[in-house]
Design a protein around this motif. Structure first.
Motif, PDB file in Angstrom:
ATOM      1  N   ALA A  17      35.841   2.115  75.368  1.00  0.00           N
ATOM      2  CA  ALA A  17      35.589   0.991  74.474  1.00  0.00           C
ATOM      3  C   ALA A  17      34.098   0.745  74.238  1.00  0.00           C
ATOM      4  O   ALA A  17      33.731  -0.176  73.542  1.00  0.00           O
ATOM      5  N   GLN A  18      33.224   1.563  74.813  1.00  0.00           N
ATOM      6  CA  GLN A  18      31.790   1.373  74.628  1.00  0.00           C
ATOM      7  C   GLN A  18      31.413   1.506  73.163  1.00  0.00           C
ATOM      8  O   GLN A  18      32.118   2.101  72.362  1.00  0.00           O
ATOM      9  N   ALA A  19      30.268   0.965  72.840  1.00  0.00           N
ATOM     10  CA  ALA A  19      29.770   0.999  71.476  1.00  0.00           C
ATOM     11  C   ALA A  19      29.608   2.438  70.987  1.00  0.00           C
ATOM     12  O   ALA A  19      29.114   3.287  71.711  1.00  0.00           O
ATOM     13  N   GLN A  20      30.042   2.661  69.764  1.00  0.00           N
ATOM     14  CA  GLN A  20      29.940   3.974  69.138  1.00  0.00           C
ATOM     15  C   GLN A  20      29.352   3.801  67.748  1.00  0.00           C
ATOM     16  O   GLN A  20      29.888   3.044  66.944  1.00  0.00           O
ATOM     17  N   PRO A  21      28.246   4.477  67.431  1.00  0.00           N
ATOM     18  CA  PRO A  21      27.657   4.350  66.104  1.00  0.00           C
ATOM     19  C   PRO A  21      28.663   4.628  64.998  1.00  0.00           C
ATOM     20  O   PRO A  21      29.393   5.605  65.045  1.00  0.00           O
ATOM     21  N   GLY A  22      28.705   3.733  64.025  1.00  0.00           N
ATOM     22  CA  GLY A  22      29.603   3.880  62.888  1.00  0.00           C
ATOM     23  C   GLY A  22      30.988   3.349  63.128  1.00  0.00           C
ATOM     24  O   GLY A  22      31.736   3.120  62.195  1.00  0.00           O
ATOM     25  N   VAL A  23      31.351   3.143  64.394  1.00  0.00           N
ATOM     26  CA  VAL A  23      32.664   2.593  64.712  1.00  0.00           C
ATOM     27  C   VAL A  23      32.531   1.100  64.972  1.00  0.00           C
ATOM     28  O   VAL A  23      33.300   0.296  64.452  1.00  0.00           O
ATOM     29  N   ASN A  24      31.539   0.735  65.779  1.00  0.00           N
ATOM     30  CA  ASN A  24      31.353  -0.685  66.070  1.00  0.00           C
ATOM     31  C   ASN A  24      29.888  -1.063  66.295  1.00  0.00           C
ATOM     32  O   ASN A  24      29.602  -2.140  66.780  1.00  0.00           O
ATOM     33  N   GLN A  25      28.966  -0.178  65.954  1.00  0.00           N
ATOM     34  CA  GLN A  25      27.538  -0.485  66.068  1.00  0.00           C
ATOM     35  C   GLN A  25      26.740   0.427  65.138  1.00  0.00           C
ATOM     36  O   GLN A  25      27.226   1.480  64.739  1.00  0.00           O
ATOM     37  N   PRO A  26      25.498   0.011  64.800  1.00  0.00           N
ATOM     38  CA  PRO A  26      24.667   0.882  63.958  1.00  0.00           C
ATOM     39  C   PRO A  26      24.190   2.108  64.715  1.00  0.00           C
ATOM     40  O   PRO A  26      24.152   2.108  65.947  1.00  0.00           O
ATOM     41  N   GLN A  27      23.830   3.142  63.961  1.00  0.00           N
ATOM     42  CA  GLN A  27      23.235   4.306  64.601  1.00  0.00           C
ATOM     43  C   GLN A  27      21.779   3.988  64.936  1.00  0.00           C
ATOM     44  O   GLN A  27      21.174   3.111  64.327  1.00  0.00           O
ATOM     45  N   PRO A  28      21.219   4.690  65.901  1.00  0.00           N
ATOM     46  CA  PRO A  28      19.794   4.492  66.201  1.00  0.00           C
ATOM     47  C   PRO A  28      18.955   4.807  64.960  1.00  0.00           C
ATOM     48  O   PRO A  28      19.364   5.588  64.100  1.00  0.00           O
ATOM     49  N   LYS A  29      17.783   4.205  64.895  1.00  0.00           N
ATOM     50  CA  LYS A  29      16.883   4.463  63.765  1.00  0.00           C
ATOM     51  C   LYS A  29      16.610   5.968  63.662  1.00  0.00           C
ATOM     52  O   LYS A  29      16.357   6.630  64.653  1.00  0.00           O
ATOM     53  N   LEU A  30      16.693   6.487  62.450  1.00  0.00           N
ATOM     54  CA  LEU A  30      16.504   7.913  62.195  1.00  0.00           C
ATOM     55  C   LEU A  30      15.020   8.222  61.980  1.00  0.00           C
ATOM     56  O   LEU A  30      14.202   7.321  61.785  1.00  0.00           O
ATOM     57  N   ARG A  31      14.696   9.523  61.977  1.00  0.00           N
ATOM     58  CA  ARG A  31      13.326   9.958  61.689  1.00  0.00           C
ATOM     59  C   ARG A  31      12.902   9.375  60.340  1.00  0.00           C
ATOM     60  O   ARG A  31      13.671   9.368  59.373  1.00  0.00           O
ATOM     61  N   THR A  32      11.670   8.877  60.285  1.00  0.00           N
ATOM     62  CA  THR A  32      11.180   8.187  59.100  1.00  0.00           C
ATOM     63  C   THR A  32      10.054   8.965  58.418  1.00  0.00           C
ATOM     64  O   THR A  32       9.187   9.526  59.083  1.00  0.00           O
ATOM     65  N   GLU A  33      10.100   9.007  57.088  1.00  0.00           N
ATOM     66  CA  GLU A  33       9.052   9.601  56.258  1.00  0.00           C
ATOM     67  C   GLU A  33       8.766   8.642  55.108  1.00  0.00           C
ATOM     68  O   GLU A  33       9.650   7.896  54.699  1.00  0.00           O
ATOM     69  N   ASP A  34       7.556   8.679  54.588  1.00  0.00           N
ATOM     70  CA  ASP A  34       7.251   7.864  53.420  1.00  0.00           C
ATOM     71  C   ASP A  34       7.775   8.546  52.158  1.00  0.00           C
ATOM     72  O   ASP A  34       7.731   9.774  52.027  1.00  0.00           O
ATOM     73  N   LEU A  35       8.266   7.733  51.247  1.00  0.00           N
ATOM     74  CA  LEU A  35       8.750   8.164  49.939  1.00  0.00           C
ATOM     75  C   LEU A  35       8.138   7.193  48.934  1.00  0.00           C
ATOM     76  O   LEU A  35       8.055   5.995  49.209  1.00  0.00           O
ATOM     77  N   VAL A  36       7.715   7.697  47.786  1.00  0.00           N
ATOM     78  CA  VAL A  36       7.076   6.859  46.769  1.00  0.00           C
ATOM     79  C   VAL A  36       7.885   6.940  45.480  1.00  0.00           C
ATOM     80  O   VAL A  36       8.282   8.031  45.056  1.00  0.00           O
ATOM     81  N   ILE A  37       8.115   5.787  44.866  1.00  0.00           N
ATOM     82  CA  ILE A  37       8.683   5.752  43.518  1.00  0.00           C
ATOM     83  C   ILE A  37       7.579   5.264  42.586  1.00  0.00           C
ATOM     84  O   ILE A  37       6.967   4.220  42.829  1.00  0.00           O
ATOM     85  N   VAL A  38       7.310   6.045  41.538  1.00  0.00           N
ATOM     86  CA  VAL A  38       6.280   5.709  40.564  1.00  0.00           C
ATOM     87  C   VAL A  38       6.968   5.173  39.312  1.00  0.00           C
ATOM     88  O   VAL A  38       7.746   5.882  38.667  1.00  0.00           O
ATOM     89  N   GLY A  39       6.675   3.921  38.988  1.00  0.00           N
ATOM     90  CA  GLY A  39       7.262   3.294  37.808  1.00  0.00           C
ATOM     91  C   GLY A  39       6.628   3.792  36.526  1.00  0.00           C
ATOM     92  O   GLY A  39       5.610   4.488  36.530  1.00  0.00           O
ATOM     93  N   ARG A  40       7.210   3.401  35.417  1.00  0.00           N
ATOM     94  CA  ARG A  40       6.706   3.822  34.096  1.00  0.00           C
ATOM     95  C   ARG A  40       5.272   3.384  33.847  1.00  0.00           C
ATOM     96  O   ARG A  40       4.526   4.044  33.141  1.00  0.00           O
ATOM     97  N   ASP A  41       4.879   2.264  34.454  1.00  0.00           N
ATOM     98  CA  ASP A  41       3.516   1.767  34.269  1.00  0.00           C
ATOM     99  C   ASP A  41       2.532   2.374  35.268  1.00  0.00           C
ATOM    100  O   ASP A  41       1.361   2.002  35.309  1.00  0.00           O
ATOM    101  N   GLY A  42       3.017   3.313  36.099  1.00  0.00           N
ATOM    102  CA  GLY A  42       2.156   3.980  37.070  1.00  0.00           C
ATOM    103  C   GLY A  42       2.101   3.293  38.429  1.00  0.00           C
ATOM    104  O   GLY A  42       1.465   3.802  39.349  1.00  0.00           O
ATOM    105  N   THR A  43       2.765   2.148  38.563  1.00  0.00           N
ATOM    106  CA  THR A  43       2.789   1.451  39.844  1.00  0.00           C
ATOM    107  C   THR A  43       3.530   2.286  40.871  1.00  0.00           C
ATOM    108  O   THR A  43       4.614   2.808  40.597  1.00  0.00           O
ATOM    109  N   ARG A  44       2.920   2.405  42.060  1.00  0.00           N
ATOM    110  CA  ARG A  44       3.502   3.202  43.147  1.00  0.00           C
ATOM    111  C   ARG A  44       4.128   2.262  44.174  1.00  0.00           C
ATOM    112  O   ARG A  44       3.462   1.349  44.654  1.00  0.00           O
TER     113      ARG A  44
END
Length: 157
Positions: A17-44
């Motif tokens: 009955a222990q916590a299981q990611p996706g069954v009854n708790q979130p998964q641990p934080k995953l590897r993180t990378e920066d991602l940029v979205i550039v709008g039509r006006d050039g805003t990043r």
């Protein structure tokens, strides 16, 4: 013998009955990378993006998380262009889903997906990845179809 099996079952029940990611708790934080979205006006717009690369990470996704920072995101890499279909099962916070084509352009945006809904949210065409951000982010940042996504996944470093 039956008593021993019963005793063993009773002892192991709490472990099962222990916590299981996706069954009854979130998964641990995953590897993180920066991602940029550039709008039509050039805003990043920079997002600190968790990388959901494998099927297990993608299946759990944002399930059971209770908050998300305004500049956080989760990127689901499908490996190759394909139709993407998502849902909000066990997802407790509203999300915007940004479907991204293989060339790094925003293909479709679904705003404010309803928490815990089982309704299918699809890409409406082949995409390389799906980006989940805090609900309301697309409107707040004026993100639009055709905006450019900068990330190594799309060859747009």
């Amino acid at each position: 013998m039956k008593r021993r099996l019963l005793l063993l079952a009773l002892l192991l029940a709490p472990l099962a009955a222990q916590a299981q990611p996706g069954v009854n708790q979130p998964q641990p934080k995953l590897r993180t990378e920066d991602l940029v979205i550039v709008g039509r006006d050039g805003t990043r717009h920079v997002f600190h993006t968790e990388m959901a690369l494998g099927p297990n990470e993608q299946t759990v996704g944002m399930m059971f998380r209770t908050s998300m920072a305004p500049d956080d995101a989760m990127l689901f890499d499908w490996g190759a262009p394909r139709e993407s279909a998502m849902w909000m099962r066990n997802t407790l916070i509203p999300l915007d889903m940004i479907f991204i084509s293989a060339d790094g352009r925003v293909h479709r945006i679904h705003e404010r997906a309803v928490p815990q809904s089982l309704a299918t949210i699809d890409s409406r065409g082949p995409v390389r990845a799906t980006l989940e951000v805090q609900g309301g982010t697309a409107e707040r940042l004026n993100l639009r179809v055709g905006d450019r996504v900068i990330h190594p996944l799309f060859g747009t470093n």
